[in-house]
Design an enzyme around this catalytic site. Sequence first.
Site: not given
Length: 544
Positions: A208-209, A443-444
């Site tokens: 949960g939280g 781009g790498a």
Amino acid sequence: MYSRSSLLASRLSFVWPRSTSRTLLHGQRCSRTSTAEEIKKSIIGQVDEKRKQAMLGGGLKRIQKQHEKGKLFARERVELLLDPNSFQEYDMFVTHRCTDFGMEKEKVLGDGTVTGHGTINGRLVFVFSNDFTSLGGSLSSSNAQKICKIMDKALMVGAPIIGLNDSGGARIQEGIDSLAGYAEVFQRNVLASGVVPQISVIMGPCAGGAVYSPALTDFTFMVKNTSYMFVTGPDVVKTVTKEEVTHEQLGGSKTHTTKSGVAHLAFENDIVALQRVREFVDYLPLSNRHAVPTRPTSDPIDREDPALDHLVPTDPNTPYDMKEVVHRILDEETFYEIQPDYAKNIIIGFGRIGGSTIGVVSSQPMELAGCLDIDAAVKAARFVRYCDAFNIPILTLVDVPGFLPGTAQEYGGIIRHGAKLLYAYAEATVPKITVITRKAYGGAYDVMSSKHLRGDFNYAWPSAEIAVMGPKGAVEIIFRGHDLQKREAEYLSTFANPFPAASRGFIDDIIRPRHTRALIAQGFNLLKSKKLENPTKKHDNLPL
């Protein structure tokens, strides 16, 4: 009428002799002192008795059940994590204030959480440990205040925060007060981010939280077979989606270290986990105000390693294990790898050069040929930003043929996620040294801590190939099928080598692999006094 003399005589008749008066006053003082001492002894006795009660948490039977599950008691965990006799506990006598649903009859000293500070190998840390034997270790407003208190102190003095999580989640009986407690902890997680290291160790349920506090911390470790994390449990999943899944499948250590990337490492049991956390903390500075830790080493910083000269295969398409390069460069060939089973095409972790901590980011040609994909970019970006926040120098080893192609990557947002790694390196102001061992394409090449992203020292091995793309693809585009074999050889000799980049100053030197360790050590030593600041801003806008 009474005469003046008779009145005086009557008054004098009621005056005690001086000796008698002293005796009476002394007796009164003795009586008061005796009473005060008795009260004091009574209080001391009560304190001792309450301490004994608090030390047992939810009781011996529940501790035994914890052991039967292969789990340690909260206090045993703290004892193993910290140096002997270094733990100073806070708020041992705190209890919850809830009176609904008969909770006033279920009070346990400490209220299900042990908090305080101690040392790991002589260095200060703050710690909280959920006690599952006490009301399931559930979070109440009272023990949330305990956790917040040590977090505030850690921020104030500058020391790491370690949370040992074993909790059933929010204490339902307290309603909104429990949720408010979680939010107070979350707020402090955010305030502490980048100021002091935050480590979460999941040693039981975390649902949960409760999962969002570990998610906000820097590193999350889990224990195999006894820990799990998920927002909604198997029962809710079955009700909503009709899927049938076990706790382990949904949120166990294997799931989070291999698929989701939520956890950084998983350990065999509580004891191993706590030992490994102690080792891990040794690599970290106490805060962003402290220097990286340094320890003595017998490994010479100018050590040559001839084996590195022959490690990269002649065939550019043959993989090799970059971890061997990493180990051979670092002090005593020791490397603390993070997330080794997630996004295996990139390697991250901590090591030491000349005794001082550095962060390592490296391509891994053994996986996906070292291509960058969504998971690898996110994994490395978060690590780079952590190192930058805590002034840890970064070593980047590059053998990357580019970003992984395909519809799955494009639909998944490789553009946005790949930009995270680019952004992380570009904003980093810590010392950065990059070594290209083989491929650095497209781009790498730019993304992996290139000179253009303010790399301080950028080196290339003779085997390095730095170009827009690989020779085969480039030739097919440029020459459109005419005499491709000859053109490919021409392209290789022209672009697929380190000289074009070196001639433009994008590479500081082409080095023999055997000298890599010495040059890295010299570089980081030179950069100890580096000062570089980014423009003033409220905060950045990372492409999340």
